[in-house]
Design a protein around this motif. Structure first.
Motif, PDB file in Angstrom:
ATOM      1  N   SER A 126      -4.223  12.996  -7.997  1.00 23.76           N
ATOM      2  CA  SER A 126      -3.357  12.317  -7.031  1.00 23.76           C
ATOM      3  C   SER A 126      -1.876  12.532  -7.317  1.00 23.76           C
ATOM      4  O   SER A 126      -1.032  12.154  -6.509  1.00 23.76           O
ATOM      5  CB  SER A 126      -3.663  10.818  -7.012  1.00 23.76           C
ATOM      6  OG  SER A 126      -3.416  10.240  -8.291  1.00 23.76           O
TER       7      SER A 126
ATOM      8  N   THR B  53       0.814  -1.215   0.000  1.00 26.83           N
ATOM      9  CA  THR B  53       0.000   0.000   0.000  1.00 26.83           C
ATOM     10  C   THR B  53       0.850   1.270   0.000  1.00 26.83           C
ATOM     11  O   THR B  53       0.313   2.365   0.092  1.00 26.83           O
ATOM     12  CB  THR B  53      -0.930   0.024   1.230  1.00 26.83           C
ATOM     13  OG1 THR B  53      -0.139  -0.083   2.420  1.00 26.83           O
ATOM     14  CG2 THR B  53      -1.922  -1.119   1.172  1.00 26.83           C
TER      15      THR B  53
ATOM     16  N   THR C 157      -3.275   7.546  -9.032  1.00 24.79           N
ATOM     17  CA  THR C 157      -4.031   6.518  -8.328  1.00 24.79           C
ATOM     18  C   THR C 157      -5.209   6.059  -9.181  1.00 24.79           C
ATOM     19  O   THR C 157      -6.013   6.879  -9.635  1.00 24.79           O
ATOM     20  CB  THR C 157      -4.551   7.055  -6.985  1.00 24.79           C
ATOM     21  OG1 THR C 157      -3.439   7.438  -6.173  1.00 24.79           O
ATOM     22  CG2 THR C 157      -5.356   5.989  -6.258  1.00 24.79           C
TER      23      THR C 157
ATOM     24  N   GLU D 186       5.122   9.819  -4.152  1.00 25.90           N
ATOM     25  CA  GLU D 186       4.739  10.948  -4.999  1.00 25.90           C
ATOM     26  C   GLU D 186       5.917  11.906  -5.119  1.00 25.90           C
ATOM     27  O   GLU D 186       6.538  12.285  -4.119  1.00 25.90           O
ATOM     28  CB  GLU D 186       3.537  11.690  -4.424  1.00 25.90           C
ATOM     29  CG  GLU D 186       3.094  12.862  -5.288  1.00 25.90           C
ATOM     30  CD  GLU D 186       1.912  13.613  -4.712  1.00 25.90           C
ATOM     31  OE1 GLU D 186       1.416  14.540  -5.372  1.00 25.90           O
ATOM     32  OE2 GLU D 186       1.498  13.287  -3.583  1.00 25.90           O
TER      33      GLU D 186
ATOM     34  N   ARG E  38      -1.792   4.423   0.951  1.00 23.07           N
ATOM     35  CA  ARG E  38      -3.011   4.743   0.205  1.00 23.07           C
ATOM     36  C   ARG E  38      -4.268   4.354   0.971  1.00 23.07           C
ATOM     37  O   ARG E  38      -5.369   4.814   0.633  1.00 23.07           O
ATOM     38  CB  ARG E  38      -3.000   4.062  -1.164  1.00 23.07           C
ATOM     39  CG  ARG E  38      -2.989   2.554  -1.159  1.00 23.07           C
ATOM     40  CD  ARG E  38      -2.972   2.018  -2.579  1.00 23.07           C
ATOM     41  NE  ARG E  38      -2.797   0.585  -2.649  1.00 23.07           N
ATOM     42  CZ  ARG E  38      -3.784  -0.300  -2.557  1.00 23.07           C
ATOM     43  NH1 ARG E  38      -5.017   0.135  -2.390  1.00 23.07           N
ATOM     44  NH2 ARG E  38      -3.540  -1.596  -2.637  1.00 23.07           N
TER      45      ARG E  38
ATOM     46  N   GLU F  84      -3.832   8.064   4.547  1.00 25.21           N
ATOM     47  CA  GLU F  84      -2.879   9.097   4.152  1.00 25.21           C
ATOM     48  C   GLU F  84      -2.336   9.892   5.331  1.00 25.21           C
ATOM     49  O   GLU F  84      -1.504  10.777   5.159  1.00 25.21           O
ATOM     50  CB  GLU F  84      -3.519  10.043   3.129  1.00 25.21           C
ATOM     51  CG  GLU F  84      -3.781   9.386   1.799  1.00 25.21           C
ATOM     52  CD  GLU F  84      -4.060  10.387   0.692  1.00 25.21           C
ATOM     53  OE1 GLU F  84      -3.709  11.579   0.867  1.00 25.21           O
ATOM     54  OE2 GLU F  84      -4.625   9.991  -0.344  1.00 25.21           O
TER      55      GLU F  84
ATOM     56  N   ARG G 212      -8.488   3.317  -9.228  1.00 27.26           N
ATOM     57  CA  ARG G 212      -9.326   2.416  -8.440  1.00 27.26           C
ATOM     58  C   ARG G 212     -10.205   1.614  -9.398  1.00 27.26           C
ATOM     59  O   ARG G 212     -10.757   2.169 -10.342  1.00 27.26           O
ATOM     60  CB  ARG G 212     -10.175   3.205  -7.444  1.00 27.26           C
ATOM     61  CG  ARG G 212      -9.341   3.994  -6.427  1.00 27.26           C
ATOM     62  CD  ARG G 212     -10.231   4.793  -5.486  1.00 27.26           C
ATOM     63  NE  ARG G 212      -9.445   5.514  -4.498  1.00 27.26           N
ATOM     64  CZ  ARG G 212      -8.938   6.727  -4.682  1.00 27.26           C
ATOM     65  NH1 ARG G 212      -9.152   7.361  -5.835  1.00 27.26           N
ATOM     66  NH2 ARG G 212      -8.232   7.319  -3.746  1.00 27.26           N
TER      67      ARG G 212
ATOM     68  N   MET H 175       2.729   4.376  -1.350  1.00 25.42           N
ATOM     69  CA  MET H 175       2.658   5.248  -2.512  1.00 25.42           C
ATOM     70  C   MET H 175       3.791   6.256  -2.423  1.00 25.42           C
ATOM     71  O   MET H 175       4.099   6.780  -1.342  1.00 25.42           O
ATOM     72  CB  MET H 175       1.318   5.980  -2.571  1.00 25.42           C
ATOM     73  CG  MET H 175       0.098   5.075  -2.606  1.00 25.42           C
ATOM     74  SD  MET H 175       0.022   4.035  -4.077  1.00 25.42           S
ATOM     75  CE  MET H 175      -0.278   5.280  -5.333  1.00 25.42           C
TER      76      MET H 175
ATOM     77  N   ASN I 105      -2.522  -2.101 -12.644  1.00 26.25           N
ATOM     78  CA  ASN I 105      -1.699  -0.887 -12.565  1.00 26.25           C
ATOM     79  C   ASN I 105      -0.474  -0.973 -13.460  1.00 26.25           C
ATOM     80  O   ASN I 105      -0.012   0.034 -13.993  1.00 26.25           O
ATOM     81  CB  ASN I 105      -1.258  -0.633 -11.123  1.00 26.25           C
ATOM     82  CG  ASN I 105      -2.380  -0.080 -10.267  1.00 26.25           C
ATOM     83  OD1 ASN I 105      -3.321   0.521 -10.774  1.00 26.25           O
ATOM     84  ND2 ASN I 105      -2.286  -0.286  -8.965  1.00 26.25           N
TER      85      ASN I 105
END
Length: 748
Positions: A691, A83, A673, A87, A107, A110, A675, A85, A641
């Motif tokens: 995101s 999970t 991101t 950035e 994710r 946060e 979903r 992430m 992904n």
């Protein structure tokens, strides 16, 4: 580069090494100096120099290099879970120095977050790739179920607390140590040297874009060994002329990016004849700033008085490692007109920097540098007709010559190119005396973002022991910018038809009546319609051919596999998720329920209000379960992904918007991101454009010109194995001059 480490650059492959007979085989270790950013217990921001060690999925942070200080204990430990992430926040000024910031967060929660920073954009890129590989290993362990430790880690990750099992033997037998960045003594001098020993899994070798460009470039002159091109597409239209200068620079793209973005006057004097005197006016965010410059007219005879100017710079890096910089004239209240100077507007221009493969005769690192600008057609055509010397005394000429200046600058400063900070060390981890090869039971209880975000046990612990802080650093960091290079190859005009291998050929296709499906945006009847959508063919896109794994060849796309039914253009105060579940959605209609399969692409666009562009694609037959599309539909989020790809192309519009959006394919699941919702006969993909700070910056530019642009999009599932080739286009859409005020309020 060793043969074993080269395997890390193979596209889409799992990292494997030379050692066999061990489940940890081929795992990499990454280590190097970074800055740990945070806020201490009394609310003060800190920026500490730390040595970061990433081994497999486990992270350690030290105050000193453990190789040089045997027995030293890490001050923080953490685990990279599925999970995690990462950035890229871009550039940030800290204690009078510029660093490139990476944000880590969970994710699922946060509030679990932390930040590190690197001295250069190139090092930040390599750390992103390193953590991405660690995350992939964590995901692979969960999906395959082959590693008991992975299952235990998954349980711990979902709870975000708890006790870690013993993992003493996890780090044994590792074969590759990859150093990212230079030591602290180099960071103190803010050196810009970058290496290319570590290669990512992206392909740098080709210059074929993934969408066919609408430009037609003709070389009209060579100046100081740099080619000057003119876009002759609209030769007789009377519009302004688009020019570009193109040159090969013997340096890697990261280093060139640093130099172009640098505000260091002494270095800019060595290559920049126009914008050498620059100072920072405002830093809007990590990818956007405003600078002020002055110019002495002695070097351009047509200017009689001193000049000053203000312009903005916006930069980003593509997934292929290429950099783009957009420069536009600006107005800023901090820099009003200056007495004794004449305020001028710098011509809008772009830098595009893309790595090239080394030449066969040498291992020299090279990159293709392109500078592009637009000038008035009257002066340009007059110069071409008369070939007088006036053009050599103009601002456009000075800008175009900057590429030649860069090439000579690196030729005269080889240390910038060949002083590589990245090395590959071949030694077993157990032989590294300064690094602990074991993780004690109970010590690794935090996810990585928890570890780097947590306050230290005391402020004295963080600041003691001869702490090396950024505030002690003298010198300046070189700035980097993003751009991709322009080069064209002959296109192979092959139409790809793979419907029979993807859709069930044992059943007859149904007749899809488009009149039964309606969206809030109308379908265009011809090219003159505006604020509408159409469904173009795939001939404007380049996709991977059957022999791509052998020769990297791409072919022209064929007709889309799926039919575009309708487009919804919606707005709401917050992101609109799971559109397909709402009763008024066409997926829930009687006609929609009878379709074999529907793909819903929900592009969530950040703004005030938020917008959603929802695309509905349908298949006329059921999808084969064992096909690439079938595995994507029913696969894991990790698989989706890694394969969900979009190719953009601005067909009509302002040329700087075209350069910002580009024509390179983007793996959306890795950039923003995504979903996924799989139910009944549909798959919905919610793409959260907001995101990513880079994506937000680009979409902000596009929205400013959205009523005057025509954009084509192609949706694909990326093929990585020979059995999956050639690629095929799932669906396309053309959005023609969309009006923001036409979006329909979304009613839940």
């Amino acid at each position: 580069m060793s043969s074993s480490s080269k395997m890390a650059s193979r596209e889409g492959s799992e990292i494997e090494g030379s050692e066999s007979g061990s489940e940890e085989r081929g795992m990499f270790e990454y280590f190097g100096w970074v800055y740990h950013l945070g806020v201490n217990s009394i609310g003060h921001e800190y920026c500490h120099l730390r040595f970061l060690f990433l081994r497999g999925r486990y992270v350690e942070m030290y105050k000193r290099d453990p190789h040089e200080n045997p027995g030293i204990k890490p001050i923080r430990k953490g685990v990279v879970g599925h999970t995690l992430m990462v950035e890229e926040l871009g550039r940030k000024k800290v204690n009078h120095g510029d660093v490139y910031v990476l944000r880590f967060y969970n994710r699922l929660d946060e509030t679990k977050k932390g930040e590190i920073a690197c001295a250069t954009a190139g090092e930040a890129r390599k750390w992103i790739e390193a953590f991405d590989q660690a995350k992939q290993k964590a995901e692979y362990g969960l999906v395959s179920g082959s590693d008991t430790r992975s299952k235990l880690n998954m349980e711990n990750e979902l709870n975000l607390e708890g006790h870690r099992p013993r993992i003493r033997r996890y780090a044994h037998g590792l074969k590759k140590l990859i150093r990212i960045g230079k030591g602290p003594e180099i960071l103190l001098r803010r050196s810009s040297g970058l290496g290319d020993s570590f290669r990512s899994d992206r392909y740098f070798g080709g210059n074929v874009d993934d969408a066919i460009e609408p430009h037609e470039w003709k070389c009209v002159r060579t100046i100081n060994g740099i080619r000057i091109f003119e876009d002759v597409t609209n030769f007789k239209s009377g519009k302004d002329v688009l020019l570009k200068s193109v040159g090969v620079v013997d340096a890697d793209a990261d280093t060139v990016f640093e130099v172009v973005l640098s505000l260091d006057r002494h270095k800019r004097y060595e290559w920049d004849i126009l914008t050498g005197d620059l100072e920072l006016v405002d830093s809007v965010n990590g990818h956007y700033d405003v600078v002020y410059g002055i110019y002495d007219p002695n070097y351009l005879n047509q200017w009689k008085s001193k000049k000053d100017f203000v312009f903005s710079r916006q930069w980003f890096r593509g997934q292929d490692g290429a950099y783009t910089i957009l420069q536009s004239p600006a107005i800023h209240k901090k820099r009003p007109p200056r007495p004794g100077y004449q305020r001028i507007k710098i011509i809008p221009s772009t830098w595009e920097i893309r790595s090239l493969n080394p030449t066969p005769a040498s291992n020299t690192t090279r990159c293709l540098v392109t500078q592009m600008l637009e000038i008035h057609s009257h002066g340009w055509f007059r110069w071409k007709k008369n070939h007088n010397s006036n053009f050599e005394k103009t601002v456009p000429y000075a800008l175009l010559c900057q590429v030649a200046g860069l090439r000579e600058f690196f030729g005269a400063n080889p240390a910038l190119t060949f002083d590589s900070p990245t090395t590959v060390v071949h030694s077993k981890l157990s032989n590294s005396s300064g690094v602990s090869s074991e993780f004690e039971e109970g010590e690794v209880n935090d996810e990585f973002y928890d570890a780097i975000a947590a306050d230290s046990s005391s402020s004295e612990d963080e600041d003691s022991d001869n702490e090396l802080d950024l505030i002690k650093m003298d010198g300046k960091v070189k700035l980097k910018n993003v751009s991709w290079a322009i080069a064209s190859l002959a296109l192979r005009h092959n139409s790809v038809s793979v419907g029979s291998s993807v859709l069930d050929d044992h059943t007859s296709p149904i007749n899809i009546d488009a009149s039964q499906f309606h969206g809030s945006m109308c379908q265009g009847k011809d090219e003159t319609d505006t604020n509408c959508w159409t469904s173009p063919g795939g001939q404007g896109f380049m996709i991977r051919g059957k022999m791509y794994l052998q020769d990297n060849s791409k072919v022209m796309g064929g007709d889309p596999l799926l039919k575009l039914l309708a487009v919804d253009w919606l707005k709401a105060d917050s992101n609109i998720d799971r559109v397909a579940l709402y009763p008024k959605c066409l997926v829930q209609s009687e006609a929609g329920k009878k379709l074999p399969f529907i793909l819903v692409i929900n592009l969530q666009i950040p703004a005030k209000p938020n917008y959603s562009m929802v695309l509905y694609y349908a298949a006329d037959r059921s999808v084969k379960k064992d096909s690439l599309l079938g595995r994507f539909i029913d696969g894991s989020d990790m698989f989706r992904n890694a394969r969900f790809k979009l190719i953009p192309s601005i067909v009509e519009g302002y040329w700087m918007v075209k350069r910002a959006v580009g024509t390179k394919a983007c793996l959306l699941g890795k950039a923003v991101t995504c979903r996924y919702l799989r139910q009944d006969n549909f798959l919905e993909i919610d793409v959260d454009v907001g995101s990513s700070s880079v994506a937000r910056s680009i979409i902000g530019l596009v929205l400013g010109y959205v009523t005057s642009i025509v954009v084509d999009l192609a949706i694909l599932v990326e093929a990585k194995e020979e059995s999956e080739l050639p690629e095929f286009i799932l669906g396309t859409v053309r959005l023609n001059r969309v009006r923001l005020d036409s979006a329909v309020p979304f009613e839940a």
